[in-house]
Design an enzyme around this catalytic site. Structure first.
Site, PDB file in Angstrom:
ATOM      1  N   ASP A 196      46.882  38.519  42.688  1.00 31.17           N
ATOM      2  CA  ASP A 196      47.601  37.432  42.000  1.00 31.17           C
ATOM      3  C   ASP A 196      47.917  37.695  40.532  1.00 31.17           C
ATOM      4  O   ASP A 196      47.776  36.798  39.688  1.00 31.17           O
ATOM      5  CB  ASP A 196      46.807  36.132  42.126  1.00 31.17           C
ATOM      6  N   LYS A 216      50.456  35.119  50.093  1.00 35.00           N
ATOM      7  CA  LYS A 216      49.424  34.328  50.768  1.00 35.00           C
ATOM      8  C   LYS A 216      49.527  32.852  50.365  1.00 35.00           C
ATOM      9  O   LYS A 216      49.716  32.535  49.199  1.00 35.00           O
ATOM     10  CB  LYS A 216      48.032  34.866  50.444  1.00 35.00           C
ATOM     11  N   CYS A 266      40.421  33.122  43.805  1.00 37.66           N
ATOM     12  CA  CYS A 266      41.040  33.989  44.811  1.00 37.66           C
ATOM     13  C   CYS A 266      40.345  35.341  44.939  1.00 37.66           C
ATOM     14  O   CYS A 266      40.283  35.901  46.034  1.00 37.66           O
ATOM     15  CB  CYS A 266      42.515  34.178  44.498  1.00 37.66           C
TER      16      CYS A 266
END
Length: 222
Positions: free
Chosen positions: A24, A129, A162
């Site tokens: 990310d 995702k 995450c």
């Protein structure tokens, strides 16, 4: 087998079965005007890991090893966005709303794209995702199995969300994961420190940690 000095004990792996995972590194999380800033987060707290991840990406590429990128984002129609997630955190702007870099956390928008320092190469896998777990609703597990990747070097943001979620879910699926201590950051430094401790607790119940220099030094010898 190759060995890296790590916590809680040396991390061993076969160089032919390892990949770097960069979680990310998106504009929405790392740059002003993105989703993270709308939540009131201090973006300065996650800047230190960016050059570290860039160095690791360059070293893995030079060694001919796979680099995998994830981005948390949703479909434009929000069909993969639960109401509980969209309403969480009382942000100034919610996921899907217009922002300075397009609609917040929507795939294809400027904000969901990667920061310049950590941009994927054309041939590298990008996993879009819809959740915190990279395995959830994606082909990540199938990709790793097809390429016989068993070991993951984990980097990215944020450490306790995450990054940790992906690492725990990878552990449940049998992957041996090494979290790069200076290659991950959180908007809350104390959360990062707690996560690093939790990962290696009880004999490495989730996995291993080490600093990037140990990995970079090893890759330089290949």
């Amino acid at each position: 087998m190759t060995t890296i000095d790590a916590k809680p004990f040396p991390y061993q792996f076969d160089i032919d079965h390892i990949a770097l995972v960069c979680i990310d590194m998106q504009r929405d999380f790392c740059l002003p005007g993105g989703f993270a800033e709308s939540l009131g987060n201090n973006l300065g707290n996650i800047q230190p890991c960016i050059p570290v991840i860039a160095k690791l990406q360059a070293a893995f590429r030079k060694a001919g090893l796979p680099v995998i990128h994830t981005k948390e984002c949703h479909k434009p129609d929000l069909s993969d966005l639960p109401t509980a997630k969209r309403n969480r955190g009382n942000p100034k702007i919610k996921i899907g709303d217009p922002g300075p870099m397009g609609r917040i956390l929507i795939d294809g928008e400027e904000g969901s794209d990667f920061i310049p320092d950590c941009t994927p190469l054309e041939h590298e896998l990008v996993v879009a995702k819809p959740g915190k777990d990279t395995f959830y609703g994606t082909n990540f597990h199938e990709y790793l199995m097809k390429r016989n990747i068993t070991n993951l070097i984990i980097t990215g943001v944020t450490t306790e969300v995450c990054v940790q979620t992906t690492m725990r879910c990878a552990n449940d699926r049998g992957y041996d994961c090494l979290l790069v201590e200076d290659g991950t950051d959180s908007f809350f430094p104390e959360f990062k420190e707690s996560t690093l401790k939790a990962v290696v607790a009880q004999g490495g119940i989730v996995g291993w940690t080490c600093t990037s220099d140990k990995i970079l030094d090893l890759l330089e010898t290949l």
